[in-house]
Motif scaffolding. Structure first.
Motif, PDB file in Angstrom:
ATOM      1  N   ALA A 146       0.820  -1.211   0.000  1.00  0.00           N
ATOM      2  CA  ALA A 146       0.000   0.000   0.000  1.00  0.00           C
ATOM      3  C   ALA A 146       0.848   1.252   0.000  1.00  0.00           C
ATOM      4  O   ALA A 146       0.459   2.283  -0.560  1.00  0.00           O
ATOM      5  CB  ALA A 146      -0.933  -0.010   1.206  1.00  0.00           C
ATOM      6  N   SER A 147       2.010   1.176   0.623  1.00  0.00           N
ATOM      7  CA  SER A 147       2.891   2.353   0.685  1.00  0.00           C
ATOM      8  C   SER A 147       3.592   2.611  -0.645  1.00  0.00           C
ATOM      9  O   SER A 147       4.026   3.734  -0.909  1.00  0.00           O
ATOM     10  CB  SER A 147       3.933   2.173   1.792  1.00  0.00           C
ATOM     11  N   GLY A 150       0.237   3.672  -5.711  1.00  0.00           N
ATOM     12  CA  GLY A 150      -0.492   4.930  -5.592  1.00  0.00           C
ATOM     13  C   GLY A 150      -1.999   4.748  -5.472  1.00  0.00           C
ATOM     14  O   GLY A 150      -2.527   3.629  -5.496  1.00  0.00           O
ATOM     15  N   SER A 151      -2.712   5.867  -5.370  1.00  0.00           N
ATOM     16  CA  SER A 151      -4.159   5.841  -5.178  1.00  0.00           C
ATOM     17  C   SER A 151      -4.892   5.282  -6.389  1.00  0.00           C
ATOM     18  O   SER A 151      -6.077   4.957  -6.314  1.00  0.00           O
ATOM     19  CB  SER A 151      -4.679   7.250  -4.861  1.00  0.00           C
ATOM     20  N   ARG A 184      -0.751   3.941   3.479  1.00  0.00           N
ATOM     21  CA  ARG A 184      -1.095   5.184   2.788  1.00  0.00           C
ATOM     22  C   ARG A 184      -1.144   6.385   3.735  1.00  0.00           C
ATOM     23  O   ARG A 184      -1.627   7.455   3.373  1.00  0.00           O
ATOM     24  CB  ARG A 184      -2.435   5.020   2.059  1.00  0.00           C
ATOM     25  N   GLY A 206      -9.468   5.653  -3.725  1.00  0.00           N
ATOM     26  CA  GLY A 206      -8.753   5.809  -2.461  1.00  0.00           C
ATOM     27  C   GLY A 206      -9.376   5.061  -1.300  1.00  0.00           C
ATOM     28  O   GLY A 206      -8.737   4.889  -0.256  1.00  0.00           O
TER      29      GLY A 206
END
Length: 276
Positions: A146-147, A150-151, A184, A206
Motif C-alpha cells: 500500500a505504501s 499509488g491511489s 497510505r 482511495g
C-alpha cells in the motif's frame, strides 16, 4: 514429562471451547505448565481435567467459572473468548499473579479498546486479530504494498470464515485493512468504504473495500487485492488447521512474559516493525 519449577505457567480462558482446547493442548505440547483454566458457569465441565478436555493427559487442573481462581499461580492469561468476558477478566486479573495477557478476542468497540489500553499499564498485553505467523507476514506485506502503490490502485479485503463466527468483518480483515491504510498514511476509519449495495454503490477512489463470506467450517481465508487498470496484485492466506492460531498465541505468551507492561501486537513478537 516432569515440568521444571521455573517453566512458564499459563491459564487459558474458555478452555472447553474449540479454540480454548487448542490453546490448552499447545501449552502442554510446548512443555509449559497449564496452571489454570476458566469456563462459563453453564458449561458443565467443572469435573473434567483441563488436559483431558484438550485431548492430552490429565494435568490436575479443573476449569473454574471464577477468573481469580483459574488464574491463581499463573504467569500468563490467554483469552480468546468474547469482548465482555475478556474485559471482565482483565479486571479480575489485577489481584492475581498474572503479569502478561494474550488477547485473541475480536469485535471490541472503541470504548472497550480504551479499557484494554488502560490495563496495559498493569500487564504486558499482546493483542492481535490473528496469531498466525503467515497472517502477520501478510499484514506486513500489505502495509508495504500500500505504501508503494499509488491511489490509482484500488484496495479490497476479502475474508471467509465458518458459519458460527459472530463478528464481521473478522478481526484479521480489520487488521489487514488497518495495515493497508497505514501504508497510505491514513487510518482505516478514514478510508473504509461502505458495503457495496444498491444502485449508488460505485467505488470511490482511495477507499478500502471489505467483503465478508460465511459458510461451512472454513478456518479462515483472507485476501488483499490491489487492482489497477492494467494489472492486479493479490496477497492471500489460508489457514488449514486451527493449530496455527494456538501456536502463535502460545509463542506470544512466552514472549510477553519477559516484557514490561505495555500494549503489544504480533509485529512486536515477530520483530516485523510498525512502519512501511
Amino acid at each position: 514429562m516432569t515440568k521444571s519449577s521455573d517453566a512458564l505457567k499459563v491459564a487459558v480462558a474458555g478452555v472447553a471451547g474449540r479454540m480454548g482446547r487448542q490453546l490448552a493442548a499447545m501449552v502442554i505440547d510446548r512443555g509449559l505448565v497449564l496452571a489454570g483454566a476458566s469456563e462459563v458457569a453453564a458449561s458443565g465441565v467443572f469435573d473434567e481435567d483441563a488436559g483431558v478436555l484438550a485431548g492430552r493427559r490429565a494435568v490436575g487442573v479443573w476449569p473454574s467459572p471464577d477468573v481469580q481462581e483459574a488464574a491463581d499461580g499463573a504467569d500468563v492469561w490467554i483469552d480468546f473468548t468474547r469482548p465482555e468476558a475478556t474485559l471482565a477478566a482483565l479486571g479480575a486479573l489485577r489481584t492475581t499473579s498474572v503479569r502478561a495477557v494474550v488477547i485473541g478476542t475480536t469485535g471490541f468497540a472503541p470504548d472497550q479498546e480504551i479499557v484494554i489500553q488502560a490495563a496495559s499499564a498493569r500487564f504486558a498485553i499482546v493483542k492481535a486479530g490473528n496469531f498466525s505467523v503467515g497472517i502477520n507476514l501478510l499484514q506486513a506485506l500489505t502495509r508495504l504494498a500500500a505504501s508503494r502503490l499509488g491511489s490509482g490502485w484500488d484496495i479490497e479485503v476479502l475474508e471467509s470464515h465458518h458459519r458460527l463466527k459472530v463478528d464481521a468483518p473478522s478481526g484479521t480483515a480489520l487488521m489487514l485493512g488497518e495495515a493497508a491504510a497505514a501504508g497510505r498514511g491514513r487510518s482505516l476509519g478514514d478510508l473504509l468504504a461502505k458495503p457495496y449495495l444498491g444502485p449508488d454503490a460505485a467505488r470511490k477512489e482511495g477507499e478500502i473495500g471489505m467483503a465478508v463470506r460465511r459458510g461451512g467450517g472454513i478456518y479462515g481465508e483472507h485476501e488483499v487485492m490491489f487492482g489497477a487498470t492494467r494489472e492486479v496484485l493479490r496477497l492471500s492466506h489460508m489457514a488449514l488447521d486451527r493449530t496455527v492460531f494456538a501456536e502463535g498465541a502460545v509463542a506470544a505468551a512466552e514472549w510477553a512474559a519477559a516484557q514490561p507492561a505495555g500494549l503489544y501486537d504480533m509485529n512486536d513478537v515477530l520483530g516485523l516493525g510498525h512502519t512501511a
